[in-house]
Design an enzyme around this catalytic site. Structure first.
Site, PDB file in Angstrom:
ATOM      1  N   SER A 129     -24.900  53.637  81.924  1.00  0.00           N
ATOM      2  CA  SER A 129     -26.226  53.236  81.441  1.00  0.00           C
ATOM      3  C   SER A 129     -27.334  53.588  82.421  1.00  0.00           C
ATOM      4  O   SER A 129     -28.477  53.822  82.010  1.00  0.00           O
ATOM      5  CB  SER A 129     -26.253  51.725  81.172  1.00  0.00           C
ATOM      6  OG  SER A 129     -25.439  51.397  80.072  1.00  0.00           O
ATOM      7  N   HIS A 145     -17.162  53.814  78.074  1.00  0.00           N
ATOM      8  CA  HIS A 145     -18.103  54.586  77.268  1.00  0.00           C
ATOM      9  C   HIS A 145     -17.427  55.848  76.744  1.00  0.00           C
ATOM     10  O   HIS A 145     -16.370  56.254  77.236  1.00  0.00           O
ATOM     11  CB  HIS A 145     -19.314  54.999  78.111  1.00  0.00           C
ATOM     12  CG  HIS A 145     -20.063  53.857  78.703  1.00  0.00           C
ATOM     13  ND1 HIS A 145     -21.038  54.011  79.671  1.00  0.00           N
ATOM     14  CD2 HIS A 145     -19.987  52.516  78.475  1.00  0.00           C
ATOM     15  CE1 HIS A 145     -21.537  52.836  80.002  1.00  0.00           C
ATOM     16  NE2 HIS A 145     -20.904  51.907  79.298  1.00  0.00           N
ATOM     17  N   HIS A 189     -25.669  55.464  75.047  1.00  0.00           N
ATOM     18  CA  HIS A 189     -24.328  56.039  74.979  1.00  0.00           C
ATOM     19  C   HIS A 189     -23.545  55.220  73.963  1.00  0.00           C
ATOM     20  O   HIS A 189     -23.999  54.142  73.544  1.00  0.00           O
ATOM     21  CB  HIS A 189     -23.623  55.987  76.335  1.00  0.00           C
ATOM     22  CG  HIS A 189     -23.612  54.612  76.937  1.00  0.00           C
ATOM     23  ND1 HIS A 189     -22.833  53.582  76.441  1.00  0.00           N
ATOM     24  CD2 HIS A 189     -24.329  54.070  77.960  1.00  0.00           C
ATOM     25  CE1 HIS A 189     -23.064  52.485  77.129  1.00  0.00           C
ATOM     26  NE2 HIS A 189     -23.974  52.743  78.061  1.00  0.00           N
ATOM     27  N   THR A 202     -30.308  49.376  82.232  1.00  0.00           N
ATOM     28  CA  THR A 202     -31.324  49.920  81.318  1.00  0.00           C
ATOM     29  C   THR A 202     -32.719  49.357  81.576  1.00  0.00           C
ATOM     30  O   THR A 202     -33.679  50.130  81.725  1.00  0.00           O
ATOM     31  CB  THR A 202     -30.907  49.713  79.857  1.00  0.00           C
ATOM     32  OG1 THR A 202     -29.630  50.331  79.641  1.00  0.00           O
ATOM     33  CG2 THR A 202     -31.920  50.318  78.905  1.00  0.00           C
ATOM     34  N   ASP A 216     -23.268  46.731  73.878  1.00  0.00           N
ATOM     35  CA  ASP A 216     -22.398  47.438  74.819  1.00  0.00           C
ATOM     36  C   ASP A 216     -21.274  46.546  75.330  1.00  0.00           C
ATOM     37  O   ASP A 216     -20.099  46.933  75.332  1.00  0.00           O
ATOM     38  CB  ASP A 216     -23.251  47.940  75.984  1.00  0.00           C
ATOM     39  CG  ASP A 216     -22.428  48.484  77.136  1.00  0.00           C
ATOM     40  OD1 ASP A 216     -21.796  49.528  76.963  1.00  0.00           O
ATOM     41  OD2 ASP A 216     -22.436  47.857  78.221  1.00  0.00           O
TER      42      ASP A 216
END
Length: 493
Positions: free
Chosen positions: A97, A454, A329, A150, A285
């Site tokens: 991230s 991810h 992602h 983020t 996430d």
């Protein structure tokens, strides 16, 4: 033949001219939705962390079951400009991230773990800083810690995403006008009486208040925050959890992503120069890391609720507003289909889950673990929990056997190593019993997972408003920054 083709093209343009139709949203003409006016004065960027097409499609399929249809699309799926973006970092095909967020915030590739710095450690100017150069108000909203990757890339610079105390110091002095989410532990001093990770005795909230910030710290101040009426020129910090905010499915006493977004827009939109705002649905996430499908779906719905707040603002200010929705992602390698269900899906089964893996792990299951040993722990003891909190009943022999083996592992506290072993493939380093519960439920519904990490699949990008037409096509994640910068009329360094 030529006239027929022209007629089809005209018909397609007419059909595409209908703009967004979310709940309570007025229809807009295509001219306003694709940006035939001047520079975007207001820009709202919404990022679903871990959210790619599988998460979006699973959510719309789940919502469809509630209406008796195959799918019920999310609000941003009606945006007139849609594209796809790549996600790789400068040092790895599968990004984290921090690198992905840096690409979106600065337009530059960097290494995994970097917070708006390049490979040499040089600072990369981000969208918040550019917006401040234009005298715009700025805001950051997230369901994670505000020091998480983020949100951090938009208001700090650091070579290491894990240096969250240092990141908090950057954020406290960033000048951002509205900061809301979780993670007060990196801001408050131990002397505050709240959970703290600071070791220097510094209380950043005290410093921010001295600089004129209004503060709402801990979930105990949620009601005060929701009752607060934003006034032009105010600066606000609202941190409603020690760490990340709770999952939406767990319905705790914290403000929702949509509520924080609404307050932020209400404050920032009073600036005559306009504003830039980034809103992150960060816990999509985390749920996908844990392969908890229903929790991820509920947080995706909560993210879409925040998008609807942005759309409401756009509908009142269509000539000078740009909304962009994307991810950073994909997480979990979510597949919409499972070998055991072939071509069938049963998303209605997911509705039986009303508790996240996390809430159950630290609640009822923790109590059970404390009072049992691996010699006397039995799946039958937990049949009530499985039915009431996950909607799991009528376990077959194979499912019961898997759950019993996982329960023994959980009770014994054996570590599941994060390496390519059979144990890791089964449990991913998470609580074995709860991972098995969610896997069984997901597989019954027709969902599968390939990873606890991810993946590198491309993401959707959706845009509405001034400058949105540039978001059509297939491009790199760094180009999201470029397109926003063009819409804002930035002089990019």
């Amino acid at each position: 033949m030529k006239k027929m083709v022209q007629g089809l093209l005209i018909s397609a343009l007419v059909l595409s001219a209908a703009c967004v139709s979310a709940e309570g949203v007025q229809e807009q003409a295509m001219a306003s939705s694709t940006g035939s006016y001047g520079t975007a004065k207001n820009v709202i960027l919404l990022i679903g962390d871990g959210m790619a097409m599988p998460q979006i499609s699973a959510t719309e399929a789940f919502l469809g079951t509630k209406k008796g249809v195959i799918v019920d699309p999310l609000s941003f799926e009606a945006f007139p400009a849609q594209g796809m973006i790549t996600t790789y970092a400068s040092d790895r095909f599968i990004t984290d991230s921090a690198a992905a967020g840096t690409a979106l915030a600065t337009g530059s590739k960097t290494y995994c773990g970097a917070i708006s710095v390049d490979e040499s450690g040089a600072v990369l100017k981000n969208l918040v800083e550019y917006a401040q150069d234009q005298d715009k108000s700025t805001g950051i909203v997230t369901s994670t810690r505000v020091t998480h990757a983020t949100p951090a890339v938009f208001i700090s610079h650091n070579a290491d995403r894990d240096a969250e105390n240092e990141i908090a110091e950057d954020e406290a002095s960033s000048g951002v006008d509205f900061l809301a989410g979780g993670g007060y532990r990196n801001f408050v001093a131990p002397a505050s009486g709240l959970s703290s990770k600071r070791t220097d005795g510094v209380d950043l909230i005290d410093q921010m208040e001295a600089e004129g910030y209004i503060s709402f710290i801990s979930e105990d101040e949620t009601d005060d925050f929701l009752a607060w009426t934003p006034r032009a020129g105010q600066k606000v910090v609202g941190l409603f959890g020690s760490s990340h905010l709770d999952y939406d499915i767990d319905d705790t006493d914290q403000p929702s992503l949509a509520e924080m977004t609404e307050k932020g827009i209400e404050l920032l939109s009073q600036d005559d120069d306009g504003f830039f705002m980034m809103i992150e649905g960060g816990r999509i996430d985390h749920a996908c890391h844990a392969n908890d499908g229903m929790t991820a779906i509920q947080d995706t719905i909560a993210f879409d609720d925040a998008v609807k707040v942005a759309i409401d603002f756009y509908n009142k200010n269509p000539k000078d507003t740009l909304i962009v929705v994307t991810g950073d992602h994909e997480t979990g390698g979510l597949t919409l289909g499972f070998a055991g269900t072939a071509y069938e899906s049963a998303y209605t089964l997911l509705a039986g889950q009303d508790t996240s893996y996390e809430f159950y792990q630290y609640g009822d299951f923790a109590a059970y673990k404390a009072s049992h040993t691996k010699a006397n722990a039995k799946v039958a003891d937990l049949a009530g929990d499985l039915a009431d909190q996950f909607g799991l009943t009528d376990l077959n022999a194979a499912e019961t056997e898997m759950l019993q083996a996982a329960l023994v592992r959980s009770i014994s506290g054996e570590e599941v190593k994060s390496t390519y072993t059979d144990d890791y493939l089964l449990y991913g380093g998470y609580e074995p019993f709860i991972m098995t519960v969610t896997h069984i439920l997901n597989n019954r519904a027709g969902l599968g997972w390939t990873s606890y990490s991810h993946t590198a699949v491309p993401l959707g990008a959706y845009a509405l408003g001034q400058g949105s037409s540039s978001f059509l096509g297939y491009y790199d994640n760094t180009n999201v920054f470029d397109k926003i910068a063009d819409a804002m009329g930035l002089q990019v360094q």
